[in-house]
Design a protein around this motif. Structure first.
Motif, PDB file in Angstrom:
ATOM      1  N   ALA A  91       0.836  -1.203   0.000  1.00  0.00           N
ATOM      2  CA  ALA A  91       0.000   0.000   0.000  1.00  0.00           C
ATOM      3  C   ALA A  91       0.869   1.251   0.000  1.00  0.00           C
ATOM      4  N   ARG A  92       1.933   1.256   0.808  1.00  0.00           N
ATOM      5  CA  ARG A  92       2.837   2.402   0.855  1.00  0.00           C
ATOM      6  C   ARG A  92       3.543   2.591  -0.491  1.00  0.00           C
ATOM      7  N   GLY A  93       3.988   1.507  -1.088  1.00  0.00           N
ATOM      8  CA  GLY A  93       4.682   1.597  -2.369  1.00  0.00           C
ATOM      9  C   GLY A  93       3.812   2.174  -3.466  1.00  0.00           C
ATOM     10  N   HIS A  94       2.571   1.715  -3.535  1.00  0.00           N
ATOM     11  CA  HIS A  94       1.650   2.230  -4.555  1.00  0.00           C
ATOM     12  C   HIS A  94       1.315   3.696  -4.299  1.00  0.00           C
ATOM     13  N   ALA A  95       1.098   4.048  -3.035  1.00  0.00           N
ATOM     14  CA  ALA A  95       0.767   5.434  -2.695  1.00  0.00           C
ATOM     15  C   ALA A  95       1.924   6.366  -3.047  1.00  0.00           C
ATOM     16  N   ARG A  96       3.140   5.972  -2.713  1.00  0.00           N
ATOM     17  CA  ARG A  96       4.310   6.799  -3.027  1.00  0.00           C
ATOM     18  C   ARG A  96       4.516   6.913  -4.530  1.00  0.00           C
ATOM     19  N   TRP A  97       4.261   5.835  -5.272  1.00  0.00           N
ATOM     20  CA  TRP A  97       4.412   5.835  -6.721  1.00  0.00           C
ATOM     21  C   TRP A  97       3.440   6.829  -7.356  1.00  0.00           C
ATOM     22  N   ALA A 128       1.941   9.402  -5.836  1.00  0.00           N
ATOM     23  CA  ALA A 128       2.285  10.763  -5.401  1.00  0.00           C
ATOM     24  C   ALA A 128       3.464  11.305  -6.195  1.00  0.00           C
ATOM     25  N   ALA A 129       4.429  10.466  -6.512  1.00  0.00           N
ATOM     26  CA  ALA A 129       5.589  10.893  -7.282  1.00  0.00           C
ATOM     27  C   ALA A 129       5.207  11.298  -8.708  1.00  0.00           C
ATOM     28  N   ARG A 130       4.085  10.819  -9.186  1.00  0.00           N
ATOM     29  CA  ARG A 130       3.607  11.164 -10.523  1.00  0.00           C
ATOM     30  C   ARG A 130       2.610  12.317 -10.510  1.00  0.00           C
ATOM     31  N   GLY A 131       2.514  13.007  -9.368  1.00  0.00           N
ATOM     32  CA  GLY A 131       1.715  14.227  -9.303  1.00  0.00           C
ATOM     33  C   GLY A 131       0.312  14.088  -8.771  1.00  0.00           C
ATOM     34  N   HIS A 132      -0.082  12.906  -8.337  1.00  0.00           N
ATOM     35  CA  HIS A 132      -1.431  12.725  -7.804  1.00  0.00           C
ATOM     36  C   HIS A 132      -1.497  13.173  -6.343  1.00  0.00           C
ATOM     37  N   ASP A 133      -2.673  13.598  -5.919  1.00  0.00           N
ATOM     38  CA  ASP A 133      -2.929  13.973  -4.527  1.00  0.00           C
ATOM     39  C   ASP A 133      -3.412  12.706  -3.815  1.00  0.00           C
ATOM     40  N   VAL A 134      -2.525  12.058  -3.073  1.00  0.00           N
ATOM     41  CA  VAL A 134      -2.795  10.732  -2.516  1.00  0.00           C
ATOM     42  C   VAL A 134      -3.039  10.819  -1.015  1.00  0.00           C
ATOM     43  N   TRP A 135      -4.143  10.211  -0.576  1.00  0.00           N
ATOM     44  CA  TRP A 135      -4.507  10.121   0.840  1.00  0.00           C
ATOM     45  C   TRP A 135      -4.641   8.651   1.204  1.00  0.00           C
ATOM     46  N   VAL A 136      -4.022   8.260   2.301  1.00  0.00           N
ATOM     47  CA  VAL A 136      -4.132   6.895   2.808  1.00  0.00           C
ATOM     48  C   VAL A 136      -4.924   6.942   4.097  1.00  0.00           C
ATOM     49  N   VAL A 137      -5.953   6.117   4.196  1.00  0.00           N
ATOM     50  CA  VAL A 137      -6.760   5.990   5.407  1.00  0.00           C
ATOM     51  C   VAL A 137      -6.433   4.632   6.004  1.00  0.00           C
ATOM     52  N   THR A 138      -5.959   4.635   7.249  1.00  0.00           N
ATOM     53  CA  THR A 138      -5.491   3.401   7.861  1.00  0.00           C
ATOM     54  C   THR A 138      -5.750   3.397   9.361  1.00  0.00           C
ATOM     55  N   GLN A 139      -5.731   2.243   9.932  1.00  0.00           N
ATOM     56  CA  GLN A 139      -5.932   2.077  11.371  1.00  0.00           C
ATOM     57  C   GLN A 139      -4.663   2.479  12.110  1.00  0.00           C
ATOM     58  N   ASP A 141       2.196  13.702   6.831  1.00  0.00           N
ATOM     59  CA  ASP A 141       2.580  13.685   5.424  1.00  0.00           C
ATOM     60  C   ASP A 141       3.918  12.964   5.302  1.00  0.00           C
ATOM     61  N   VAL A 142       3.952  11.904   4.493  1.00  0.00           N
ATOM     62  CA  VAL A 142       5.147  11.090   4.324  1.00  0.00           C
ATOM     63  C   VAL A 142       5.415  10.935   2.823  1.00  0.00           C
ATOM     64  N   ASP A 143       6.554  11.444   2.370  1.00  0.00           N
ATOM     65  CA  ASP A 143       6.957  11.300   0.967  1.00  0.00           C
ATOM     66  C   ASP A 143       5.872  11.745  -0.006  1.00  0.00           C
ATOM     67  N   GLY A 144       5.183  12.839   0.322  1.00  0.00           N
ATOM     68  CA  GLY A 144       4.141  13.352  -0.561  1.00  0.00           C
ATOM     69  C   GLY A 144       2.790  12.678  -0.419  1.00  0.00           C
ATOM     70  N   VAL A 145       2.674  11.755   0.536  1.00  0.00           N
ATOM     71  CA  VAL A 145       1.423  11.025   0.771  1.00  0.00           C
ATOM     72  C   VAL A 145       0.821  11.515   2.086  1.00  0.00           C
ATOM     73  N   HIS A 146      -0.464  11.845   2.071  1.00  0.00           N
ATOM     74  CA  HIS A 146      -1.171  12.256   3.281  1.00  0.00           C
ATOM     75  C   HIS A 146      -1.697  10.994   3.967  1.00  0.00           C
ATOM     76  N   VAL A 147      -1.294  10.767   5.207  1.00  0.00           N
ATOM     77  CA  VAL A 147      -1.699   9.568   5.944  1.00  0.00           C
ATOM     78  C   VAL A 147      -2.660   9.981   7.052  1.00  0.00           C
ATOM     79  N   LEU A 148      -3.855   9.400   7.046  1.00  0.00           N
ATOM     80  CA  LEU A 148      -4.854   9.629   8.086  1.00  0.00           C
ATOM     81  C   LEU A 148      -5.048   8.329   8.861  1.00  0.00           C
TER      82      LEU A 148
END
Length: 68
Positions: A22-28, A30-41, A52-59
């Motif tokens: 999940a982290r790898g896909h989210a970072r990939w 985000a690196a291509r310019g998408h606004d990526v949000w991860v919702v996790t426990q 915010d981690v490596d351009g990914v917003h983690v909630l």
């Protein structure tokens, strides 16, 4: 494009293949310019709710504690 990734856990909070994937896909994305949000426990009591981690917003959400 806005992207929401739903994951049971976030790597490195919980080491494991699914969390790392999940982290790898989210970072990939985000690196291509998408606004990526991860919702996790939240895996630990001290984990930040939002980060915010490596351009990914983690909630992180906490599970409600229910008594017997």
């Amino acid at each position: 494009m806005k992207v929401v990734v739903s994951a049971l856990h976030w790597f490195p909070d919980v080491p494991g293949g699914a969390a790392q994937l999940a982290r790898g896909h989210a970072r990939w994305m985000a690196a291509r310019g998408h606004d990526v949000w991860v919702v996790t426990q939240a895996a630990a009591a001290g984990a930040p709710e939002r980060e915010d981690v490596d351009g990914v917003h983690v909630l992180r959400y906490r599970l409600a504690a229910f008594g017997a």
